[in-house]
Structures are given as structure tokens and as C-alpha cells.
Write an enzyme that holds these catalytic residues in place. Structure first.
Site, PDB file in Angstrom:
ATOM      1  N   LEU A  16      -0.903  -5.349 -10.266  1.00  0.00           N
ATOM      2  CA  LEU A  16      -0.761  -4.004  -9.707  1.00  0.00           C
ATOM      3  C   LEU A  16       0.695  -3.542  -9.698  1.00  0.00           C
ATOM      4  O   LEU A  16       0.970  -2.354  -9.643  1.00  0.00           O
ATOM      5  CB  LEU A  16      -1.321  -3.965  -8.276  1.00  0.00           C
ATOM      6  CG  LEU A  16      -2.828  -4.189  -8.132  1.00  0.00           C
ATOM      7  CD1 LEU A  16      -3.213  -4.235  -6.654  1.00  0.00           C
ATOM      8  CD2 LEU A  16      -3.597  -3.097  -8.852  1.00  0.00           C
ATOM      9  N   GLY A  17       1.624  -4.493  -9.727  1.00  0.00           N
ATOM     10  CA  GLY A  17       3.033  -4.122  -9.698  1.00  0.00           C
ATOM     11  C   GLY A  17       3.892  -5.353  -9.538  1.00  0.00           C
ATOM     12  O   GLY A  17       3.419  -6.440  -9.172  1.00  0.00           O
ATOM     13  N   GLY A  19       8.092  -6.541  -8.362  1.00  0.00           N
ATOM     14  CA  GLY A  19       9.406  -6.176  -7.869  1.00  0.00           C
ATOM     15  C   GLY A  19      10.397  -7.282  -8.100  1.00  0.00           C
ATOM     16  O   GLY A  19      10.147  -8.237  -8.859  1.00  0.00           O
ATOM     17  N   GLY A  20      11.534  -7.188  -7.442  1.00  0.00           N
ATOM     18  CA  GLY A  20      12.585  -8.168  -7.656  1.00  0.00           C
ATOM     19  C   GLY A  20      12.231  -9.554  -7.182  1.00  0.00           C
ATOM     20  O   GLY A  20      12.713 -10.554  -7.733  1.00  0.00           O
ATOM     21  N   ALA A  22       8.725 -10.426  -5.922  1.00  0.00           N
ATOM     22  CA  ALA A  22       7.306 -10.756  -5.866  1.00  0.00           C
ATOM     23  C   ALA A  22       6.517  -9.850  -6.798  1.00  0.00           C
ATOM     24  O   ALA A  22       7.006  -8.830  -7.274  1.00  0.00           O
ATOM     25  CB  ALA A  22       6.794 -10.625  -4.434  1.00  0.00           C
ATOM     26  N   VAL A  24       2.375  -8.202  -7.260  1.00  0.00           N
ATOM     27  CA  VAL A  24       1.147  -7.918  -6.523  1.00  0.00           C
ATOM     28  C   VAL A  24      -0.002  -7.858  -7.528  1.00  0.00           C
ATOM     29  O   VAL A  24       0.105  -7.222  -8.581  1.00  0.00           O
ATOM     30  CB  VAL A  24       1.255  -6.598  -5.740  1.00  0.00           C
ATOM     31  CG1 VAL A  24      -0.042  -6.331  -4.969  1.00  0.00           C
ATOM     32  CG2 VAL A  24       2.436  -6.641  -4.782  1.00  0.00           C
ATOM     33  N   LYS A  39      -0.075 -10.759  -2.806  1.00  0.00           N
ATOM     34  CA  LYS A  39       1.354 -10.663  -3.093  1.00  0.00           C
ATOM     35  C   LYS A  39       1.889 -12.078  -3.264  1.00  0.00           C
ATOM     36  O   LYS A  39       1.803 -12.916  -2.352  1.00  0.00           O
ATOM     37  CB  LYS A  39       2.093  -9.939  -1.969  1.00  0.00           C
ATOM     38  CG  LYS A  39       3.537  -9.616  -2.331  1.00  0.00           C
ATOM     39  CD  LYS A  39       4.123  -8.548  -1.418  1.00  0.00           C
ATOM     40  CE  LYS A  39       5.487  -8.095  -1.908  1.00  0.00           C
ATOM     41  NZ  LYS A  39       6.016  -6.970  -1.093  1.00  0.00           N
ATOM     42  N   ASP A 131      12.346   0.985   4.736  1.00  0.00           N
ATOM     43  CA  ASP A 131      12.225   1.405   3.335  1.00  0.00           C
ATOM     44  C   ASP A 131      10.961   2.236   3.155  1.00  0.00           C
ATOM     45  O   ASP A 131      10.155   1.976   2.265  1.00  0.00           O
ATOM     46  CB  ASP A 131      12.213   0.192   2.408  1.00  0.00           C
ATOM     47  CG  ASP A 131      12.399   0.592   0.943  1.00  0.00           C
ATOM     48  OD1 ASP A 131      12.993   1.659   0.693  1.00  0.00           O
ATOM     49  OD2 ASP A 131      11.940  -0.150   0.056  1.00  0.00           O
TER      50      ASP A 131
END
Length: 605
Positions: A16-17, A19-20, A22, A24, A39, A131
Site C-alpha cells: 500500500l505504501g 516510507g523511510g 517502514a 505498509v 506495517k 505530522d
């Protein structure tokens, strides 16, 4: 990793995505047979990133609120920590915008309330998010928001500080001034970020833009954002003021009450009731209605003049306003008192209540009354048969001479000449004014200048164009309904109905309702135009009204009906005389007025 099963239970299906620190995944909990999100920490995560990952788990695990993504499980697979949470698949928060004056606007404000309540719960647990962005507020399939991604969460009680010299954690576009300056944070910083998220969602643009992050942060600290109404004229003043309050430079000036948007939601609902066709999107969707199964006739009033097509009733401050013959009628619903303001000619357009009562007449003039005093009058070329569109200081008037007249603060702003008579009010949607004309064209105009953006051939239009979920629904005089995408300029579908369409459509979340002179009420699927059901009701001149899960309509044969979403009649009254004005649903009653000017009050309790 597709197909990998964690803990013998969670089968990873698709990413699903990432990041820096982790990634998902969408997954299936094979034990319970439900979809979840997992995650998973990257295998080469540094110790500070592992700390931040577990911080997110700890923050989420102590939160139990319908507006916050729920943690379901925690584990570790081959040295990689992961946690399992509920899967939220409706997209990011900003998909609710831009703000539109109809059911979409109401839903957006309800979502803002839910996020405010979620933040209040978060802060009550001693946690700051730090955030908050549109991507960190996800929507369920039903459109309900859930706050997520607590990777930068700050635990007040543990005095945690995860910044380092020269670097500020967060997203610059949505960052509070004190966060941009590296100062200690309070819950007010999250409220500022929410204000920035709402600004972006309501207007389609962030409060500040720049060539780089530093330029954006400078503006957050030192510059004031533009009023939201300047970017999107559909935004009511109260909504814009509430958002700017959250964007105050000094934390102590930001309102923190979870019910901040409840008041503006109520004001917005009142504005919809005070506007024919329920707002600038002309959806026919009203905010309030009683249970029609409990209705009974509670009273009758004589308005002293004929109430004919294209008239409509509007409600404001306990009073109902309607044009009847040569009079502007005001009915006090508490006392039953009827006041008629006699005018030089017949009232031929539904009134609008926005800082005064606007009414258009056969003599070609639009008048604004404040109280019972004539405050302003403007002349058009010929008779006015469509209700004015009033947006803050701007007033748009469609006239039978084929000209759209625009005024700002009582001064002429522009005129646009269409190719045929204008019988329907303009529709404001997606930042454009849409004007259906009897010459068979739909005109898309810039609302500030009147410049023609484009025009599309449709067929003669006598009733307002309705809009919902990014689509225009265009009723034509010959009985065709078009679904049109105003951004791609493509016709999505069109359906031919038998008989002329005199009155406006009504929309709910899934269907378009239309009824015309052939006597049949039809429910059409908004996505395909296919007929879901039809019902013989009688000749319909008045527009349709949708509220509280029911459709309200009245006919030339004197029938008043409430129909549920399955096409079943749940209430009927007959013998009312010909009706050419749409029923008006309120919280505890539904009003119906016949052609002869007799007002029927159907109430509950």
C-alpha cells in the site's frame, strides 16, 4: 513479499505504501477472514527508526476512538517488527473537497468535527501527532475519517523529543509556526496542522506555497493566508473564519473546542434551507426531515395569492418565505402569522435568504429586503424566472433575456449573454458557474469575471442543473437527463425519459430522481443512468425534494407523497389541489403549498 504469511496468520497481498523506515501492506487475517493493514519495519532500519516505530505502536495501542485507526496485533518476523491495524480504503481526507454547497459540504464539515474529536481524545491521552496531513487522515469506504501514522508522535508524559539540530520533523505544508521554529510543542500545533489540512481540502490549495520548504515555512511563521472564500466562493463565511482561527500564528489564539465546527455546520444547514434547490449545487437534497410515517395534517394557512411554477419555499429563522401572486409572503411558523409584502409585479422566482431576502419579479427587477425595508434593487433586461444565486457579496441573476447579470456588493460585476432564454438558476460547482439555456447549451463561466470557459450541447434546459460527487446532472425540457463530468468535459451517460421535465432533480448518495409531465417518478443510478425503479405518481411540475432518506413530491392532481429509497410510498395525502411548488422538509414538519396559495402543514408529535 506477496504471499508471505506472518505469524502463520497474516497473508500479505499487496503493498500500500513505503516510507523511510517502514512499508505498509494490505493483508488478510486468515484466522478471522478479514482484511487488515500490516506495517512492517524495513530490515535495515537504524536504532532511532526502530525506536520511532515502537513509539508509534505504543501511541496507537492506547487510543480507542472511532476517529483513530485501531491497532489489532503486534509481532516480529525474522527480526522485523510489525503491527497489524484496521484497513482503511476510502482514500485521503482531501478527497472530500473542494467544498461544495450541498450534501458534500455537509459531509465535509461532519468529517472535520470527527477529526477534531479524535484529536481531543489523542491530546487527552498526552499524545501529539506532529505530522497531521491529508495522507495521515484516511477515509473509510463510507467517507468517515480516521487519523493514522503516528511515527512522529510525541508523548507528553514521557517528555520525548525526536528532533535533532538543524532538522525539524513534520511536513512543511501543514506545519505550525512554532514547529517550524523548533519551539516546544503543545496540542495547539496539531490544531494548526488540521487548519492547514482543512484549508487544502476546502479550497483545493494549501494555505502557503513556495519554491522550497524554507519559503513555505517562512510564510507559516510570518504571513497571513488568503481568506478561503477568495479561492472558493462556495465556502460560507463562518466556515472560512473557523479554519483561519485554527491557523492563528500564536498557539493560544487557536480554538481547541472539539465542537468548533458544529456551530458552522448548523449555520450551513440553515443556509441550505434558505436557498431553493438546497444550495448552490442545486441537488434538491435538504438537511432535515421528520419520519414521514408519523406525518399528519396539522394546519392550513391562506397565503393570499397564487403559488405557481417555478416558485419554491425557503426557511430561515423560524419563518418561511415564498412568492405568491404580487406578494412576497412571510409565514411565522410559531404563531401562524402571514405577512404579505406587496410588489409592483408578480413574483416569478423563488426567494433567497442571505443577509436579507432576495426576490425576482416579472418586471425584471431583483429586490433585497432587510426586515420589511427595501434595501437594494437591480434591473435586468426582462422578467426574472430563476432564483438568484447569492454567494457572500456576489449575486448572480439569470434573466429571460438570455443574460446572466452579476453584482458584487450591489455594484455591477459583469454580464454574460447566452444564446437563449434563461429559465433556470445558475449552479456553482467545482469553481465554475454552470448556466443551462433554452437554446440547448450548457455554459461554464468563471464566477469572478464571467469569462466563458467552455460550452456543451445538451438540449433546452428549464430546470436547474444538479451536481454531486464531481458530476453534473442536466435535466432537459425534452425529458433527457445527462451525467456530465465538468473537468474532462465528457458525457458519462444520458437517459431518455418520457414527458417534459419542469422541475428540478433530487439526488442522494447513489441515485438521481426525476419526475415529469408523463406522471412517472424514476430513480436512476448515478454511475450508469440505469433505472433502479419507477413509480406512477401523476403529473409533476414542481421539483423533487430529498431529505432524511425519503423523497418528497407533490403533483398537479393534488397528491403529496413520501417515497423511500426502494420506491415504496410511505405516506400519502390527497385532495390538496394542483401543486407546482416543491415540498419543503423541516425538522418536525413538511410544508406543501398548492397553486391557489393554500399552505398545508404536515407535522409529527
Amino acid at each position: 513479499m506477496t504471499g508471505v504469511v506472518l505469524a502463520g496468520r497474516y497473508r500479505l497481498e499487496a503493498p500500500l505504501g513505503s516510507g523511510g523506515m517502514a512499508e505498509v501492506w494490505r493483508a488478510v487475517d486468515e484466522r478471522l477472514g478479514r482484511k487488515v493493514a500490516v506495517k512492517l519495519l524495513h530490515p535495515r532500519a537504524l536504532p532511532p527508526e526502530r525506536e520511532r516505530f515502537f513509539l508509534e505502536v505504543r501511541a496507537l495501542s492506547r487510543l480507542f476512538h472511532p476517529g483513530i485507526v485501531q491497532v489489532l496485533d503486534l509481532g516480529e518476523e525474522e527480526g522485523r517488527p510489525y503491527f497489524v491495524m484496521e484497513l482503511v480504503e476510502g482514500g485521503t481526507f482531501d478527497r472530500l473537497g473542494p467544498f461544495e454547497e450541498g450534501p458534500e459540504g455537509e459531509h465535509l464539515l461532519e468529517a472535520a468535527i470527527r477529526v477534531m474529536e479524535a484529536l481531543a481524545h489523542l491530546h487527552a491521552q498526552g499524545i501529539l501527532h506532529r505530522d497531521l496531513t491529508p495522507k495521515n487522515i484516511l477515509l473509510t469506504r463510507e467517507g468517515h475519517p480516521k487519523v493514522m501514522d503516528f511515527g512522529l508522535a510525541y508523548l507528553l508524559q514521557e517528555s520525548r523529543h525526536l528532533t535533532r539540530t538543524g532538522y525539524t520533523l513534520g511536513t512543511p505544508t501543514y506545519m505550525a509556526p512554532e514547529q517550524a521554529k523548533g519551539l516546544p510543542l503543545t496540542p495547539k500545533a496539531d490544531l494548526y496542522s488540521l487548519g492547514a489540512v482543512l484549508y487544502r481540502t476546502l479550497t483545493g490549495k494549501p494555505p502557503f506555497e513556495g519554491e522550497n520548504d524554507q519559503a513555505v515555512l517562512f510564510q507559516h511563521v510570518y504571513e497571513a493566508p488568503r481568506p478561503l472564500e477568495a479561492l472558493n466562493p462556495a465556502i460560507p463565511k463562518g466556515v472560512g473564519e473557523a479554519v483561519l482561527g485554527l491557523l492563528a500564528k500564536h498557539p493560544e489564539e487557536r480554538p481547541s473546542h472539539p465542537g468548533l465546527f458544529r456551530g458552522v455546520l448548523q449555520e450551513f444547514q440553515a443556509l441550505r434551507l434558505a436557498t431553493p434547490r438546497a444550495g448552490a449545487s442545486r441537488s434538491g437534497h435538504y438537511p432535515l426531515a421528520p419520519d414521514p410515517r408519523r406525518l399528519s395534517l396539522r394546519g392550513k394557512l391562506d397565503l393570499g395569492g397564487e403559488a405557481a411554477w417555478p416558485g419554491e419555499m425557503v426557511y430561515a429563522g423560524g419563518r418561511v418565505f415564498l412568492g405568491a401572486g404580487r406578494g412576497l409572503v412571510e409565514v411565522d411558523l410559531l404563531t401562524g402569522e402571514v405577512h404579505r409584502e406587496t410588489l409592483p409585479d408578480e413574483v416569478t422566482a423563488p426567494p433567497v435568504v442571505r443577509g436579507g431576502v432576495y426576490v425576482g419579479c416579472w418586471d425584471g427587477r431583483v429586490r433585497r429586503f432587510r426586515g420589511r425595508t427595501l434595501e437594494w434593487s437591480a434591473e435586468t433586461g426582462t422578467e426574472v424566472t430563476a432564483s438568484p444565486l447569492v454567494l457572500g457579496p456576489r449575486v448572480y441573476v439569470a434573466s429571460r433575456d438570455g443574460v446572466l447579470y452579476a453584482f458584487e456588493r450591489d455594484r455591477p460585476l459583469f454580464q454574460f449573454r447566452a444564446g437563449g432564454h434563461l429559465s433556470a438558476s445558475p449552479t456553482l460547482y467545482r469553481g465554475l458557474l454552470f448556466l443551462g439555456s433554452e437554446d440547448g447549451w450548457l455554459y461554464a463561466l468563471d464566477p469572478g469575471t464571467g469569462a466563458l470557459r467552455y460550452k456543451v450541447k445538451t438540449g433546452p434546459v428549464h430546470a436547474p442543473v444538479a451536481a454531486h460527487r464531481g458530476v453534473l446532472f442536466i435535466p432537459t425540457w425534452e425529458g433527457e437527463v445527462y451525467a456530465f463530468d465538468p473537468l474532462t468535459r465528457e458525457t458519462l451517460w444520458n437517459t431518455a425519459l418520457e414527458g417534459e421535465l419542469w422541475g428540478g432533480l433530487a439526488l442522494d448518495g447513489e441515485r438521481v430522481y426525476a419526475a415529469g409531465w408523463n406522471g412517472v417518478l424514476r430513480a436512476l443510478d448515478q454511475a450508469t443512468g440505469e433505472e433502479a425503479w419507477s413509480l406512477e405518481v401523476g403529473k409533476v411540475t414542481a421539483g423533487l425534494t430529498y431529505a432524511g432518506g425519503h423523497l418528497f413530491l407533490a403533483t398537479e392532481e393534488g397528491r403529496f407523497l413520501a417515497v423511500d429509497r426502494r420506491g415504496q410510498v410511505v405516506f400519502e395525502a390527497t385532495g390538496l389541489g394542483a401543486v407546482q411548488v416543491p415540498p419543503l422538509p423541516l425538522a418536525q414538519e413538511v410544508l406543501v403549498v398548492n397553486l391557489a396559495g393554500r399552505l398545508y402543514r404536515f407535522g409529527v408529535g
